[in-house]
Design an enzyme around this catalytic site. Sequence first.
Site, short mmCIF file in Angstrom:
data_model
loop_
_atom_site.label_atom_id
_atom_site.label_comp_id
_atom_site.label_asym_id
_atom_site.label_seq_id
_atom_site.Cartn_x
_atom_site.Cartn_y
_atom_site.Cartn_z
N ARG A 22 -10.54 -5.34 -6.68
CA ARG A 22 -10.01 -5.88 -5.43
C ARG A 22 -10.97 -5.62 -4.27
O ARG A 22 -11.19 -6.48 -3.43
CB ARG A 22 -8.62 -5.31 -5.12
CG ARG A 22 -7.55 -5.83 -6.06
CD ARG A 22 -6.20 -5.20 -5.78
NE ARG A 22 -6.30 -3.75 -5.91
CZ ARG A 22 -5.65 -2.87 -5.17
NH1 ARG A 22 -4.82 -3.27 -4.23
NH2 ARG A 22 -5.81 -1.57 -5.36
N ASN A 40 -3.01 -6.53 -7.13
CA ASN A 40 -2.72 -6.22 -8.52
C ASN A 40 -1.34 -6.77 -8.89
O ASN A 40 -0.40 -6.64 -8.12
CB ASN A 40 -2.72 -4.71 -8.76
CG ASN A 40 -4.10 -4.11 -8.78
OD1 ASN A 40 -5.10 -4.80 -8.98
ND2 ASN A 40 -4.19 -2.81 -8.58
#
Length: 93
Positions: A22, A40
């Site tokens: 990320r 996520n």
Amino acid sequence: MSESVQRLTAHVHGHVQGVGFRWWTRSRALELGLTGYAKNLADGRVLVVAEGPRPALDALLAALRSGDTAGRVDLVVETFDPPRGEHTGFRER
């Protein structure tokens, strides 16, 4: 129409959680001037939502598939839609 602002929604499959994916995605998106987020998902995928000019979105998509990401990307499933304009900056969620 190639310069029009669009929304990319990409589900990234592979070993992409707990490996800085990320953060890596956020860095690429900010370099490209995109807004949105990387999040996520409970099933192990990462959801990437980005808005900006189509060439920048295509560049982010190419980066996600490049093999140079954090972790390991096995598959990216993407859709393009009209932008919603709801984001400022690019965040990790």
